[in-house]
Design a protein around this motif. Structure first.
Motif, PDB file in Angstrom:
ATOM      1  N   ALA A  84      -3.826   2.488   0.050  1.00  0.00           N
ATOM      2  CA  ALA A  84      -4.142   1.845  -1.218  1.00  0.00           C
ATOM      3  C   ALA A  84      -2.871   1.565  -2.001  1.00  0.00           C
ATOM      4  O   ALA A  84      -1.810   2.130  -1.723  1.00  0.00           O
TER       5      ALA A  84
ATOM      6  N   GLN B  55       0.864  -1.173   0.000  1.00  0.00           N
ATOM      7  CA  GLN B  55       0.000   0.000   0.000  1.00  0.00           C
ATOM      8  C   GLN B  55       0.907   1.232   0.000  1.00  0.00           C
ATOM      9  O   GLN B  55       1.316   1.722   1.034  1.00  0.00           O
TER      10      GLN B  55
ATOM     11  N   GLN C  23      -5.749   7.006  -0.461  1.00  0.00           N
ATOM     12  CA  GLN C  23      -6.932   7.230  -1.287  1.00  0.00           C
ATOM     13  C   GLN C  23      -7.950   8.018  -0.484  1.00  0.00           C
ATOM     14  O   GLN C  23      -8.092   7.825   0.716  1.00  0.00           O
TER      15      GLN C  23
ATOM     16  N   CYS D 139      -5.525   2.413  -7.159  1.00  0.00           N
ATOM     17  CA  CYS D 139      -6.272   3.634  -6.869  1.00  0.00           C
ATOM     18  C   CYS D 139      -6.488   4.450  -8.141  1.00  0.00           C
ATOM     19  O   CYS D 139      -7.583   4.967  -8.380  1.00  0.00           O
TER      20      CYS D 139
END
Length: 139
Positions: A72, A51, A55, A77
């Motif tokens: 994200a 990640q 987002q 994303c």
């Protein structure tokens, strides 16, 4: 001494390349218009090297504005936000705006609103009429 500096530099480069980068983002779902969940209690550490982005979703429904913020994958994303681009009409009921960013805590507080209004109240038509009549009677 030179070999020690070379060895230390080499170890530093190896450690930097395998040391996981851990992004921090705001993570929440909040439905209050005056709270976009950007308080320190909403800060989370994202999964390292997976990640790598934050987002933010801003959804407008009949009850107000819903904010969703999370960690994200940056590429995922971007794909999701592109899919919702036609639904992003800020302020309109049914609007869904998704944004992606890749710096720590970048899905945080809304920027302050900048007012483009003049510092004095606008002159109303009634005031203009009174001024016009007053000036006409002076002539």
């Amino acid at each position: 001494m030179q070999s020690f500096v070379l060895l230390a530099s080499l170890c530093g480069c190896v450690l930097c390349s395998v040391w996981p980068f851990q992004m921090q983002c705001y993570h929440c779902e909040e439905t209050l218009l005056d709270n976009d969940c950007s308080a320190p209690k909403f800060i989370v550490n994202c999964t390292a090297n997976i990640q790598n982005a934050c987002q933010k979703e801003v959804i407008v429904d009949e009850n107000g504005v819903i904010y969703r913020k999370a960690c994200a994958s940056f590429s995922t994303c971007l794909i999701v936000s592109a899919g919702y681009q036609s639904f992003c009409v800020p302020g309109r009921v049914g609007s869904v705006c998704i944004s992606c960013c890749n710096t720590p805590l970048c899905n945080g507080p809304r920027p302050p609103r900048i007012s483009l209004a003049p510092s004095h109240p606008p002159t109303s038509p009634t005031t203009l009429l009174i001024i016009t009549v007053s000036m006409a009677t002076l002539d």
